[in-house]
Design an enzyme around this catalytic site. Structure first.
Site, short mmCIF file in Angstrom:
data_model
loop_
_atom_site.label_atom_id
_atom_site.label_comp_id
_atom_site.label_asym_id
_atom_site.label_seq_id
_atom_site.Cartn_x
_atom_site.Cartn_y
_atom_site.Cartn_z
N ARG A 172 24.58 35.00 100.73
CA ARG A 172 25.64 35.63 101.10
C ARG A 172 25.90 36.45 102.32
O ARG A 172 26.85 36.90 102.82
CB ARG A 172 26.31 36.69 99.91
CG ARG A 172 26.83 35.80 98.68
CD ARG A 172 27.00 36.57 97.54
NE ARG A 172 25.65 37.02 97.15
CZ ARG A 172 25.51 37.80 96.09
NH1 ARG A 172 26.32 38.17 95.10
NH2 ARG A 172 24.18 38.11 95.61
N ARG A 177 30.72 28.35 99.81
CA ARG A 177 30.82 28.75 98.37
C ARG A 177 32.20 28.82 97.73
O ARG A 177 32.60 28.58 96.80
CB ARG A 177 30.33 30.08 98.13
CG ARG A 177 30.06 30.48 96.55
CD ARG A 177 29.40 31.99 97.07
NE ARG A 177 28.90 32.45 95.33
CZ ARG A 177 30.11 32.97 94.82
NH1 ARG A 177 31.04 33.07 94.97
NH2 ARG A 177 29.74 33.45 93.49
N TYR A 231 15.13 36.28 81.31
CA TYR A 231 16.75 35.85 81.20
C TYR A 231 17.25 35.33 80.16
O TYR A 231 18.07 35.42 79.60
CB TYR A 231 16.91 34.97 82.64
CG TYR A 231 16.87 35.83 83.93
CD1 TYR A 231 18.29 36.53 84.26
CD2 TYR A 231 15.80 35.89 84.83
CE1 TYR A 231 18.17 37.37 85.63
CE2 TYR A 231 15.90 36.42 86.02
CZ TYR A 231 17.09 36.99 86.39
OH TYR A 231 16.97 37.92 87.52
O1 CP3 Z 1 15.82 31.06 98.86
C1 CP3 Z 1 16.83 30.34 98.92
O2 CP3 Z 1 17.65 30.44 100.01
C2 CP3 Z 1 17.00 29.34 97.95
C3 CP3 Z 1 17.99 29.45 96.80
C4 CP3 Z 1 17.73 30.68 95.66
C5 CP3 Z 1 18.52 31.18 95.10
N1 CP3 Z 1 18.29 31.85 93.98
C6 CP3 Z 1 20.08 31.17 95.59
C7 CP3 Z 1 20.95 32.34 94.99
C8 CP3 Z 1 16.37 30.90 95.26
C9 CP3 Z 1 14.90 30.55 95.36
C10 CP3 Z 1 16.61 31.65 94.11
C11 CP3 Z 1 15.51 32.25 93.09
C12 CP3 Z 1 16.07 33.10 91.88
N2 CP3 Z 1 17.28 33.22 91.26
C13 CP3 Z 1 15.26 34.15 91.67
C14 CP3 Z 1 13.86 34.18 92.06
C15 CP3 Z 1 13.80 35.00 93.23
C16 CP3 Z 1 14.17 36.49 93.16
O3 CP3 Z 1 15.24 36.79 93.82
O4 CP3 Z 1 13.39 37.15 92.38
C17 CP3 Z 1 16.06 34.79 90.67
C18 CP3 Z 1 15.40 35.94 89.82
C19 CP3 Z 1 17.04 34.23 90.38
C20 CP3 Z 1 18.25 34.57 89.37
C21 CP3 Z 1 19.49 35.16 90.25
N3 CP3 Z 1 20.32 34.15 90.67
C22 CP3 Z 1 20.01 36.34 90.13
C23 CP3 Z 1 19.61 37.56 89.66
C24 CP3 Z 1 21.43 36.18 90.86
C25 CP3 Z 1 22.23 37.12 91.15
C26 CP3 Z 1 21.80 37.99 92.14
C27 CP3 Z 1 22.63 38.01 93.30
O5 CP3 Z 1 22.31 38.19 94.39
O6 CP3 Z 1 24.04 38.34 93.04
C28 CP3 Z 1 21.43 34.85 91.17
C29 CP3 Z 1 22.53 34.06 92.05
C30 CP3 Z 1 22.09 33.21 93.18
N4 CP3 Z 1 21.08 32.75 93.53
C31 CP3 Z 1 22.72 33.76 94.43
C32 CP3 Z 1 22.04 32.98 95.54
C33 CP3 Z 1 22.18 32.71 96.90
C34 CP3 Z 1 23.76 34.61 94.99
C35 CP3 Z 1 25.14 34.14 94.06
C36 CP3 Z 1 26.33 33.92 94.81
O7 CP3 Z 1 26.30 33.45 95.90
O8 CP3 Z 1 27.26 34.47 94.44
#
Ligand code: CP3
Length: 367
Positions: free
Chosen positions: A37, A46, A159
């Protein structure tokens, strides 16, 4: 001819060489959550997709956002655009991302019946991920390698039991301490699921794989080894070592895992990821003889002006120490990254300063 034999040859193998502890002419760099984002073009795609899962389940749009950070910055690797929570979703837990909130599961694992009913998912339900991997690999056209990923069994379990993010891990730790048998059951199902999921990504075209143990560091010493590390090791033991004649390096990132580096040094993987609380030089002395290291600048450095970012980049590169330059044999190597994911509030031009500083300063250190 299988789909993957049609992929273009790799033009920048700096990241893969560093994974294998081979000398490179600069320190490769990529960033956790590099597609996200903080990029206005991500927000626009998105919006077209309608939701985060709409984006993740559409291989064409997932390809577009994976490539967005590479269009802006000379990064040395791409990472599949997806999420670690796709696996529990495919197990039937019902994932959703409400706008402005974190992830949520409609059917978290809260009782014995739910835990006993848990099985590894039908991989056909995750076909969209493997299709995205193949589509991204084609679109990259050999520019840089593609990293596939999964959550660790423990991080997924957090989770799956909590049903959402948590500050105190009360529900998942209650189960761990009061019904360790149930927790072990979840973790062994997750280990099977994660291994099969990563192997399918490798077959679809992922050139390296990374296991995110984002919540390993919330565990007590002794508990971490039995409930997180042991299951990460089970996943690693089942992974394909090679595909299409190329060896596939494996990265394990445990946030907060720096205190268990000696245990992690025993994992059967090529790279260990570290957060910003670890000292890279110390880690190199302890495990650099067998593992490449990835990390570990504090993502909050990116809120400072470019001059300060450059100074912090130099300090992280120098904390790792003298680069390995002897091309005739393997040695200690470093892959530059953040210590955790990039914040959505990061100014995109600050990321440019960071990536350029890594390339420039790491070349200077080799001169
Ligand atoms: O690194 C990259 O560019 C690849 C994409 C990627 C995402 N999530 C996209 C995402 C990867 C590798 C992840 C891994 C992920 N997801 C983890 C492990 C890494 C870490 O950060 O510890 C975890 C714990 C998650 C679970 C998760 N997904 C959470 C807690 C959230 C919400 C947090 C937030 O930033 O809002 C997500 C959503 C998410 N996954 C987003 C992205 C770009 C943001 C959501 C959106 O676009 O609205």
């Amino acid at each position: 001819m299988s789909a993957s034999t049609a992929f273009a040859p790799l033009r920048n193998d700096t990241f893969l060489r560093a994974c294998w502890r081979q000398a490179t002419d600069h320190t490769p760099v990529w960033l956790m959550r590099q597609a996200g984002r903080y990029l206005p073009e991500y927000v626009a795609t998105r919006a077209r997709a309608g939701s985060f899962m709409g984006l993740a389940t559409n291989p064409e749009l997932a390809t577009e956002v994976t490539l967005q950070p590479l269009e802006r910055y000379p990064l040395d690797a791409a990472i599949l655009f997806s999420d670690i929570l796709t696996v529990p979703d495919a197990m039937g837990l019902g994932l959703s991302f409400a706008a402005g909130e974190g992830p949520r599961f409609a059917h978290p694992l809260r009782d014995e019946a739910a835990v006993k009913a848990l099985v590894a998912p039908d991989l056909n339900k995750l076909r969209y991920v493997f299709d995205a991997v193949t589509s991204i690999r084609r679109a990259l056209n050999g520019r840089v390698p593609l990293i596939g990923f999964s959550g660790s069994p423990w991080t997924l379990a957090c989770y799956m039991v909590e049903g959402a993010g948590s500050d105190d891990y009360r529900l998942v730790k209650s189960m761990l301490y009061s019904r360790p048998d149930l927790m072990h059951h979840i973790l062994s199902v997750n280990a099977q699921a994660v291994a099969a999921y990563l192997n399918a990504q490798i077959e679809a075209g992922a050139q390296a794989v990374m296991i995110f143990d984002s919540w390993g560091g919330v565990l007590a010493d002794g508990v971490f080894q039995r409930f997180s590390l042991a299951y990460t090791a089970q996943v690693l033991a089942q992974l394909k070592r090679e595909h299409d004649g190329q060896k596939i390096p494996r990265i394990v990132f445990t946030k907060g895992g720096g205190i268990w580096l000696d245990d992690m040094g025993g994992l059967d993987c090529e790279v260990l990821g570290l957060d910003w609380t670890a000292n890279l030089g110390d880690a190199r002395r302890r495990v650099g003889g067998t593992k490449a290291l990835q990390g570990n600048i504090d993502p909050n450095v990116l809120f400072a002006p470019p001059e300060a970012i450059r100074a912090e980049v130099a300090s992280v590169l120098e904390s790792f120490g003298v680069p390995h330059t002897d091309a005739s044999q393997p040695g200690p190597t470093h892959i530059f990254n953040l210590g955790h994911g990039i914040s959505q509030f990061t100014p995109p031009e600050h990321v440019a300063a960071l990536v350029d500083a890594v390339h420039e300063h790491s070349r200077r250190l080799r001169a």
